[in-house]
Design a protein around this motif. Structure first.
Motif, PDB file in Angstrom:
ATOM      1  N   GLU A   1      11.909  13.919  -6.342  1.00 48.05           N
ATOM      2  CA  GLU A   1      12.429  14.717  -7.444  1.00 48.05           C
ATOM      3  C   GLU A   1      11.672  14.394  -8.718  1.00 48.05           C
ATOM      4  N   GLU A   2      11.754  15.311  -9.660  1.00 45.87           N
ATOM      5  CA  GLU A   2      11.136  15.138 -10.966  1.00 45.87           C
ATOM      6  C   GLU A   2      11.531  13.810 -11.606  1.00 45.87           C
ATOM      7  N   GLY A   3      10.510  13.052 -12.032  1.00 48.43           N
ATOM      8  CA  GLY A   3      10.753  11.805 -12.737  1.00 48.43           C
ATOM      9  C   GLY A   3      11.049  10.608 -11.861  1.00 48.43           C
ATOM     10  N   MET A   4      11.180  10.794 -10.563  1.00 50.57           N
ATOM     11  CA  MET A   4      11.453   9.656  -9.674  1.00 50.57           C
ATOM     12  C   MET A   4      10.299   8.660  -9.748  1.00 50.57           C
ATOM     13  N   VAL A   5      10.625   7.377  -9.817  1.00 47.54           N
ATOM     14  CA  VAL A   5       9.612   6.332  -9.878  1.00 47.54           C
ATOM     15  C   VAL A   5       9.673   5.513  -8.588  1.00 47.54           C
ATOM     16  N   LEU A   6       8.544   5.438  -7.917  1.00 52.80           N
ATOM     17  CA  LEU A   6       8.403   4.612  -6.727  1.00 52.80           C
ATOM     18  C   LEU A   6       7.639   3.358  -7.125  1.00 52.80           C
ATOM     19  N   HIS A   7       8.121   2.208  -6.705  1.00 57.80           N
ATOM     20  CA  HIS A   7       7.477   0.961  -7.087  1.00 57.80           C
ATOM     21  C   HIS A   7       6.629   0.452  -5.931  1.00 57.80           C
ATOM     22  N   LEU A   8       5.349   0.299  -6.201  1.00 51.88           N
ATOM     23  CA  LEU A   8       4.414  -0.287  -5.261  1.00 51.88           C
ATOM     24  C   LEU A   8       4.137  -1.693  -5.776  1.00 51.88           C
TER      25      LEU A   8
ATOM     26  N   ALA B   1       0.824  -1.216   0.000  1.00 54.62           N
ATOM     27  CA  ALA B   1       0.000   0.000   0.000  1.00 54.62           C
ATOM     28  C   ALA B   1       0.850   1.254   0.000  1.00 54.62           C
ATOM     29  N   ALA B   2       0.269   2.306  -0.549  1.00 58.20           N
ATOM     30  CA  ALA B   2       0.823   3.653  -0.481  1.00 58.20           C
ATOM     31  C   ALA B   2      -0.292   4.591  -0.037  1.00 58.20           C
ATOM     32  N   VAL B   3       0.083   5.624   0.695  1.00 57.18           N
ATOM     33  CA  VAL B   3      -0.850   6.676   1.107  1.00 57.18           C
ATOM     34  C   VAL B   3      -0.405   7.965   0.439  1.00 57.18           C
ATOM     35  N   ILE B   4      -1.299   8.571  -0.323  1.00 54.77           N
ATOM     36  CA  ILE B   4      -0.990   9.824  -1.008  1.00 54.77           C
ATOM     37  C   ILE B   4      -1.844  10.926  -0.387  1.00 54.77           C
ATOM     38  N   ASP B   5      -1.175  11.885   0.218  1.00 52.30           N
ATOM     39  CA  ASP B   5      -1.744  12.914   1.097  1.00 52.30           C
ATOM     40  C   ASP B   5      -2.288  12.246   2.363  1.00 52.30           C
ATOM     41  N   THR B   6      -2.159  12.961   3.475  1.00 51.35           N
ATOM     42  CA  THR B   6      -2.477  12.342   4.760  1.00 51.35           C
ATOM     43  C   THR B   6      -3.556  13.055   5.545  1.00 51.35           C
ATOM     44  N   GLY B   7      -3.951  14.270   5.124  1.00 50.75           N
ATOM     45  CA  GLY B   7      -4.786  15.060   6.003  1.00 50.75           C
ATOM     46  C   GLY B   7      -4.023  15.467   7.246  1.00 50.75           C
ATOM     47  N   THR B   8      -4.748  15.823   8.282  1.00 55.48           N
ATOM     48  CA  THR B   8      -4.152  16.279   9.531  1.00 55.48           C
ATOM     49  C   THR B   8      -3.980  15.111  10.501  1.00 55.48           C
ATOM     50  N   ASN B   9      -3.500  15.407  11.694  1.00 56.69           N
ATOM     51  CA  ASN B   9      -3.352  14.357  12.704  1.00 56.69           C
ATOM     52  C   ASN B   9      -4.658  13.602  12.948  1.00 56.69           C
ATOM     53  N   ALA B  10      -5.764  14.325  12.889  1.00 56.67           N
ATOM     54  CA  ALA B  10      -7.057  13.698  13.176  1.00 56.67           C
ATOM     55  C   ALA B  10      -7.436  12.647  12.137  1.00 56.67           C
ATOM     56  N   ALA B  11      -6.794  12.678  10.962  1.00 58.04           N
ATOM     57  CA  ALA B  11      -7.109  11.717   9.904  1.00 58.04           C
ATOM     58  C   ALA B  11      -6.427  10.375  10.097  1.00 58.04           C
ATOM     59  N   VAL B  12      -5.426  10.302  10.939  1.00 60.11           N
ATOM     60  CA  VAL B  12      -4.622   9.072  11.047  1.00 60.11           C
ATOM     61  C   VAL B  12      -5.470   7.854  11.392  1.00 60.11           C
ATOM     62  N   PRO B  13      -6.370   7.911  12.385  1.00 61.39           N
ATOM     63  CA  PRO B  13      -7.194   6.723  12.647  1.00 61.39           C
ATOM     64  C   PRO B  13      -8.047   6.310  11.450  1.00 61.39           C
TER      65      PRO B  13
ATOM     66  N   ARG C   1       3.895  -1.955  -9.484  1.00 58.06           N
ATOM     67  CA  ARG C   1       3.141  -0.810 -10.011  1.00 58.06           C
ATOM     68  C   ARG C   1       3.968   0.464  -9.866  1.00 58.06           C
ATOM     69  N   PRO C   2       4.316   1.128 -10.962  1.00 55.80           N
ATOM     70  CA  PRO C   2       5.113   2.350 -10.855  1.00 55.80           C
ATOM     71  C   PRO C   2       4.259   3.573 -10.550  1.00 55.80           C
ATOM     72  N   LEU C   3       4.747   4.400  -9.643  1.00 56.31           N
ATOM     73  CA  LEU C   3       4.165   5.700  -9.336  1.00 56.31           C
ATOM     74  C   LEU C   3       5.238   6.746  -9.636  1.00 56.31           C
ATOM     75  N   ARG C   4       4.967   7.608 -10.598  1.00 57.79           N
ATOM     76  CA  ARG C   4       5.984   8.557 -11.068  1.00 57.79           C
ATOM     77  C   ARG C   4       5.703   9.951 -10.525  1.00 57.79           C
TER      78      ARG C   4
ATOM     79  N   ALA D   1       2.235  -2.606   8.630  1.00 61.34           N
ATOM     80  CA  ALA D   1       3.524  -3.000   8.059  1.00 61.34           C
ATOM     81  C   ALA D   1       3.468  -3.206   6.554  1.00 61.34           C
ATOM     82  N   ASP D   2       2.263  -3.217   5.972  1.00 60.78           N
ATOM     83  CA  ASP D   2       2.117  -3.422   4.530  1.00 60.78           C
ATOM     84  C   ASP D   2       2.210  -2.126   3.736  1.00 60.78           C
ATOM     85  N   VAL D   3       2.357  -1.009   4.409  1.00 66.45           N
ATOM     86  CA  VAL D   3       2.470   0.288   3.720  1.00 66.45           C
ATOM     87  C   VAL D   3       3.935   0.561   3.407  1.00 66.45           C
ATOM     88  N   ASP D   4       4.224   0.779   2.136  1.00 69.97           N
ATOM     89  CA  ASP D   4       5.594   1.056   1.695  1.00 69.97           C
ATOM     90  C   ASP D   4       5.887   2.541   1.559  1.00 69.97           C
TER      91      ASP D   4
END
Length: 318
Positions: free
Chosen positions: A144-151, A40-52, A154-157, A66-69
């Motif tokens: 950085e520009e063009g960096m690819v993260l692998h989930l 899993a990946a989380v994109i944007d988190t909101g505020t502290n209140a969003a964590v739960p 699955r690539p996230l650029r 532990a499954d979140v990369d």
């Protein structure tokens, strides 16, 4: 029904879930959970209140912390990244990826918090954001520009997309042909959407608005021919080109308005009045079937923040 009870996450195709963070009101601020092959990946988190809520969305899909990369704030404004430090405490294997210009502010959030207090005041800052939790430097990657993260496979650029802020990244997801756009494609509240209308407006909130850079960033996103835009405020947008056109047109009008009023003694008041007029005109053109008073009420916070950002851009703060 309470605001908390009204919150509802939305599962989309391609393993994407819109998590309603509950910030301000239901369907105002989103975090996105992306799941691929049990990772899993989380994109944007909101505020502290969003964590739960984010952790609950993860558990609802049978996943463990532990499954979140990856945790990827599109930028460091607190409705997008305020909960990043607290969330990272719960995710033992995750790395936080944030624009290189913003990384140090999530490692040491003291200056970021001071800026929030300056913009919103002490009481609102404490009520809405709480205290920011630092992220250990060893768990932070400067995006950085063009960096690819692998989930999994699955690539996230990452795309460097200034305009709303100089520390802004968008995330291109080839699997969905979608882009997680943060605030680059503006804000698109659900109250302004139904089968007959669709309205969005730019966000020029303090302190790094740049209309020229924004225009270039929007053009760059359109060049990818996205099928969807996943906006933080709020949800998945299929009318990407229409939204982009609205954002650029209004941003240009906002910039021209601020420049024209730069030397006016009553700059702030006239600027806010002019912004309301721009937004109402565009909403009318899009056929939004709400009363003007209701449109203005929904946008009053945006009017105030956008006026502040435009004032800083033209060198006026009053």
């Amino acid at each position: 029904m309470t605001a908390q009870a009204a919150l509802c996450d939305e599962r989309l195709a391609h393993g994407i879930t819109v998590v309603d963070t509950g910030f301000v009101r239901p369907q105002f601020d989103a975090a996105y959970l992306v799941v691929e092959e049990g990772r899993a990946a989380v994109i944007d988190t909101g505020t502290n209140a969003a964590v739960p809520r984010i952790l609950a969305a993860l558990a609802a899909q049978g996943l463990e912390p532990a499954d979140v990369d990856w945790v990827i704030p599109t930028h460091i404004h607190l409705d997008h990244a305020g909960g990043a430090g607290l969330l990272m405490r719960h995710l033992p294997n995750a790395r936080l990826v944030v624009h290189a210009r913003g990384a140090r502010h999530l490692v040491d959030p003291s200056l970021l918090m001071a800026g929030v207090r300056e913009v919103y005041g002490e009481e609102i800052a404490r009520r809405d954001y709480g205290e920011l939790v630092p992220v250990p430097a060893g768990r932070v990657t400067a995006g950085e520009e063009g960096m690819v993260l692998h989930l999994a496979r699955r690539p996230l650029r990452l795309l460097d997309t200034p305009g709303h802020a100089r520390h802004h990244l968008c995330v291109w997801d080839e699997a969905s042909r979608g882009c997680f756009t943060g605030d680059t494609l503006g804000v698109s509240y659900r109250e302004f959407h139904n089968g007959r209308w669709h309205y969005a407006l730019p966000s020029s909130s303090p302190v790094q608005y740049d209309p020229v850079a924004l225009r270039a960033s929007v053009a760059r996103l359109l060049a990818l021919r996205p099928a969807l835009a996943f906006v933080t405020h709020f949800g998945a947008i299929a009318q990407v080109e229409a939204q982009a056109d609205m954002i650029v047109r209004q941003s240009d009008a906002m910039a021209a308005l601020a420049q024209g009023l730069r030397d006016a003694p009553d700059f702030g008041e006239r600027l806010r009045d002019g912004l309301r007029a721009i937004y109402l005109a565009e909403a009318h053109a899009r056929g939004v079937g709400l009363a003007d008073a209701d449109i203005v009420a929904l946008l009053e916070m945006d009017v105030a923040l956008n006026a502040q950002g435009l004032g800083i851009w033209v060198g006026r703060r009053g």
